[in-house]
Design a protein around this motif. Structure first.
Motif, short mmCIF file in Angstrom:
data_model
loop_
_atom_site.label_atom_id
_atom_site.label_comp_id
_atom_site.label_asym_id
_atom_site.label_seq_id
_atom_site.Cartn_x
_atom_site.Cartn_y
_atom_site.Cartn_z
N VAL A 38 111.55 -16.45 55.53
CA VAL A 38 110.37 -16.38 54.56
C VAL A 38 109.03 -15.78 55.16
O VAL A 38 108.54 -16.21 56.06
N GLY A 39 108.59 -14.82 54.68
CA GLY A 39 107.46 -14.03 55.27
C GLY A 39 106.96 -13.12 54.19
O GLY A 39 107.21 -12.87 53.16
N LEU A 40 106.42 -11.81 54.92
CA LEU A 40 105.56 -11.05 53.94
C LEU A 40 106.76 -10.20 53.24
O LEU A 40 106.47 -9.69 52.16
N GLY A 41 108.10 -10.21 53.68
CA GLY A 41 109.30 -9.78 53.21
C GLY A 41 109.09 -9.91 51.85
O GLY A 41 109.39 -9.52 50.63
N ASN A 42 109.11 -11.39 51.44
CA ASN A 42 109.04 -12.17 50.53
C ASN A 42 108.05 -12.15 49.34
O ASN A 42 107.90 -11.65 48.18
N LEU A 43 106.77 -12.07 49.93
CA LEU A 43 105.64 -12.13 49.02
C LEU A 43 104.91 -10.78 48.86
O LEU A 43 104.27 -10.50 47.79
N SER B 59 108.25 -14.82 65.48
CA SER B 59 109.68 -14.51 65.70
C SER B 59 110.09 -13.17 65.93
O SER B 59 110.85 -12.88 66.77
N LEU B 60 109.54 -12.21 65.49
CA LEU B 60 109.71 -10.70 65.82
C LEU B 60 109.35 -10.48 67.20
O LEU B 60 110.11 -9.68 67.90
N MET B 61 107.83 -10.75 67.23
CA MET B 61 107.47 -10.38 68.65
C MET B 61 108.42 -11.23 69.81
O MET B 61 108.80 -10.67 71.03
N TYR C 95 115.88 -7.13 55.24
CA TYR C 95 114.55 -7.45 55.93
C TYR C 95 114.12 -8.44 55.59
O TYR C 95 113.71 -9.60 56.46
N SER C 96 114.42 -9.10 54.35
CA SER C 96 113.85 -10.35 53.75
C SER C 96 114.79 -11.71 54.61
O SER C 96 114.32 -12.60 54.85
N MET C 97 116.19 -11.02 54.66
CA MET C 97 116.74 -12.47 55.16
C MET C 97 117.03 -12.19 56.71
O MET C 97 117.77 -13.00 57.45
N1 PFF Z 1 112.29 -11.93 57.47
C1 PFF Z 1 110.79 -11.75 57.30
C2 PFF Z 1 110.01 -11.48 55.91
O1 PFF Z 1 110.96 -11.39 55.07
O2 PFF Z 1 109.04 -11.19 56.16
C3 PFF Z 1 110.63 -10.43 58.17
C4 PFF Z 1 111.32 -10.76 59.56
C5 PFF Z 1 110.92 -11.87 60.23
C6 PFF Z 1 112.20 -10.09 60.11
C7 PFF Z 1 111.32 -12.10 61.64
C8 PFF Z 1 112.87 -10.32 61.28
C9 PFF Z 1 112.23 -11.41 61.94
F1 PFF Z 1 112.71 -11.59 63.30
#
Ligand code: PFF
Length: 466
Positions: free
Chosen positions: A24-29, A334-336, A233-235
């Motif tokens: 859950v992050g910018l992908g959802n919102l 978590s990405l970084m 992206y979202s998951m």
């Molecule tokens: N899934 C995150 C989002 O929807 O914003 C984006 C993301 C976060 C992708 C962390 C990969 C990750 F490791």
């Protein structure tokens, strides 16, 4: 992420929360609502939902099982399954290198909005996109002057990236996890309240219809590719993340349950974000859904207007952007962290120097996305601005490629039984085993190849306009 002293999540819910926090992050919102608006509303929502419960489920189970079985992060895991597929781990690990910089640019936009609302400027932001355009398109005369001007995205991007890096460098994941298990539910409640309010705005019903009722004439290969890219992206799929998370999962966990919970959680957040944004944007555009076409700026141009029409809108806006910032931070961390851990595993560098290098690279690679709507707006790749291009390359090209090759590896090289056996550890059930098998062997790879080819043909060969 050392491989020999691999720690585990202490509980089942701990795993689900951590994976959901990444998901859950910018992908959802931010991303889901503008794609849904762009790709025809209801038809996109329908395609997305079908994909999540079939393809998304298949891929997430597969990745978590690969991780739990091999106890390795993606670079080692693919190789452990079959030496010839070792390169796949590297491609997957490369995806966050592309996503992180532009993710931090958007994180910077959120930071700017938070600052604006906290300092009482919320009203000024409520002018149907004008504020957002002036901000992202700001040009101080030269590249350098623009980069360091607070009226442009540069300093906010820097600030957001440093915030992310500060957490990664000190490794304070415990604190972040605690804070996010408190803030995510608050964000959920606030989002539901705002969505409820959005629906009461005059003219919102037209937008609600557009969002919920599928119009099959708007269906095309692009809809499916857009929805697939969004799902990855979202998951957090097709980039090795879930493999790493799976490697921390205990054998006692019932995997199918956990995956279902993550899916439901992630999809609900996206659905509500759409409810929050799409009906009011249609209302503010005089009830005409075809007018909503402002892409990545959608959340930033609509929501301030919703807040502005609410009682205590400034405060609600400030709280809202604070929570969005938080959801974004847990994801960018978590990405970084993924990139930093690869660097630490594969070089003699320690956490500090790895984080510094990754931060420097993120800032450099992010500059084009940061300036791409402003002074560099004239430069386009395949007809896209930089930010959209990076988004396209990762979500619509690299992730589908990783997914196809993963399907081939599991479906036709090592066999789906490897995954099924892992899911069924400790006598756990695997209700959707048949679906998993058919999806991974045939439907998913054929679908992916077909739309990848069609999309690349139009985007790459039809629209080359540098
Ligand atoms: N899934 C995150 C989002 O929807 O914003 C984006 C993301 C976060 C992708 C962390 C990969 C990750 F490791």
């Amino acid at each position: 992420m050392e491989q020999n002293t691999r720690s585990s999540f202490s509980s089942r819910i701990g795993f689900v929360l951590a994976a959901a926090g990444s998901a859950v992050g910018l992908g959802n919102l931010w991303r889901f609502p503008y794609l849904a608006a762009q790709y025809g509303g209801g038809i996109f929502l329908l395609v997305y939902l079908v994909l999540v419960v079939t393809f998304g489920f298949t891929l997430m189970v597969t990745e978590i099982a690969i991780g739990r079985k091999t106890r390795l992060s993606c670079i080692g895991a693919y190789k452990a399954l079959d030496r010839r597929f070792g390169f796949l781990g590297w491609i997957a690990a490369f995806v966050p290198v592309i996503i992180t910089p532009y993710y931090c640019v958007i994180g910077g936009w959120v930071t700017k909005y938070l600052f604006t609302f906290v300092t009482g400027g919320g009203q000024a932001a409520a002018d149907n996109g004008g504020f957002f355009d002036r901000f992202t398109q700001f040009d101080a005369g030269s590249t350098l002057a623009t980069l360091f001007n607070f009226n442009a995205p540069g300093p906010w991007f820097l600030l957001y990236t440093l915030l992310t890096a500060a957490v990664v460098i000190f490794g304070v994941e415990k604190g972040i996890e605690k804070a996010s298990s408190f803030m995510m539910p608050v964000l959920a409640v606030l989002a539901i309240l705002i969505a409820g309010y959005s629906l009461t705005i005059d003219g919102a019903m037209e937008g609600l219809k557009y969002y919920l009722l599928p119009d099959f004439s708007k269906f095309s290969a692009s809809t499916v590719l857009g929805a697939i890219g969004q799902m990855f992206y979202s998951m957090s799929l097709a980039m090795g993340i879930m493999i790493t998370y799976g490697s921390y999962m205990q054998r006692e966990n019932i995997m199918e349950h956990s995956v279902t919970q993550i899916e439901v959680f992630d999809t609900l957040f996206a659905f509500v974000a759409g409810l929050m944004i799409i009906p009011p944007v249609v209302a503010f555009n005089g009830g005409d859904p075809t007018k909503i076409n402002n892409g990545p700026g959608l959340m930033f141009s609509t929501l301030p207007m919703v807040f502005e029409s609410m009682a205590f809108g400034e405060i609600i806006g400030a709280v809202f952007f604070l929570l969005v910032l938080f959801a974004a931070l847990t994801s960018s961390i978590s990405l970084m962290e993924t990139i930093v851990s690869v660097l630490m595993d594969k070089t003699p560098l320690g956490r500090k120097s790895s984080t510094l290098i990754v931060t420097g690279a993120t800032l450099l690679i992010g500059i084009p996305s940061c300036l791409g709507y402003g002074p560099w707006a004239g430069i386009k790749i395949l007809g896209m601005q930089f930010l959209d291009f990076f988004d396209f390359i990762s979500n619509s090209v690299l992730m589908p490629i990783v997914a196809v090759l993963t399907c081939i590896l599991i479906g036709h090289v090592v066999g789906t039984k490897v995954i099924a056996d892992e899911v069924k550890q400790n006598g756990a059930a695997f209700h959707r085993e048949g679906l998993h098998r058919v999806m991974i062997r045939w439907i998913a790879p054929v679908l992916l190849v077909a739309i990848l080819v069609s999309e690349l043909a139009t985007k790459v060969f039809g629209l080359f306009t540098i």
